[in-house]
Design a protein around this motif. Sequence first.
Motif, PDB file in Angstrom:
ATOM      1  N   ARG A  53       0.811  -1.217   0.000  1.00  0.00           N
ATOM      2  CA  ARG A  53       0.000   0.000   0.000  1.00  0.00           C
ATOM      3  C   ARG A  53       0.847   1.271   0.000  1.00  0.00           C
ATOM      4  N   LYS A  80       3.163   5.410  -7.875  1.00  0.00           N
ATOM      5  CA  LYS A  80       1.947   4.910  -7.227  1.00  0.00           C
ATOM      6  C   LYS A  80       1.782   5.649  -5.912  1.00  0.00           C
ATOM      7  N   ALA A  84      -3.041   3.493  -3.632  1.00  0.00           N
ATOM      8  CA  ALA A  84      -3.546   3.409  -5.011  1.00  0.00           C
ATOM      9  C   ALA A  84      -3.573   1.947  -5.457  1.00  0.00           C
ATOM     10  N   THR A  88       1.229   3.782 -12.271  1.00  0.00           N
ATOM     11  CA  THR A  88       1.141   4.589 -13.486  1.00  0.00           C
ATOM     12  C   THR A  88       2.532   4.719 -14.074  1.00  0.00           C
ATOM     13  N   GLU A 127       5.872   9.434  -1.278  1.00  0.00           N
ATOM     14  CA  GLU A 127       4.629  10.207  -1.265  1.00  0.00           C
ATOM     15  C   GLU A 127       4.916  11.700  -1.370  1.00  0.00           C
TER      16      GLU A 127
END
Length: 250
Positions: A53, A80, A84, A88, A127
């Motif tokens: 995750r 990612k 999500a 991508t 992130e």
Amino acid sequence: MSLPKLGLLLFALFFLLPIAVSALLHQRSGIGAGWAMADRSSAGLLPDPALHRDAVVRVLAAPTVRWRGVVAVHSWIVLKAEGAPRYTRYDYTAWGDPIRVDGFAPDGRWFGRAPELVFAADGAEAEAMIPRLRAAIESYAWRNRGDYRAWPGPNSNTFVQAVMDAVPEAGVVLPPNAIGKDFPHDGRWLRLTPSGLRLSLGGYAGLALGWVEGLEVNFLGAVAGLDWRRPALKLPGLGRLGLAAASDGA
């Protein structure tokens, strides 16, 4: 030995010889199936997003298609966000709109050639990077049809280097055979890097010096030099010879 002779010897040793060896290795391994039939399946380098995750940032690179694989790799970016359900993938290609989103499996083989990991970051660090990376992708200057140029750029490696420059703390250095990475995507031929300085004469020649970048000499897009952070030789065609190149953001 005179300076001109010494210069020719060094050029043959650090530029011509590595490319010749790379060509022999390429011929020995073969180019595989034609590009339309080549394997583009996952190489198994990414964790299952349903189980992992955490946010993910990856930069991958693989030898490019046909004879160009002797001297160059194609690189791309995978993102990612936390939680999500899927990755991508962003490529910069010569066909259609240059910035291609999810055109291939996130860690897919590049027309039969398995990718290598160039950079990895996970969790909170990834992130924090993702919004800046996405903004850099959206604002990339060379995003229109017809902008792509295989040499000296802007090409796939120019795109990846430009996007990763948005997170200088990551210290991403593409492989020496990522031809196009030194193309001045922002028009600046002289620029500061995360740890030093880079001079690029339109991508045709240049010099980089820094703790992260090491020493890189660019001649017609081919790069030779030294990596003293992760000790290795940087050679045209062959890439790195030394310790593992992948930089881990963690």
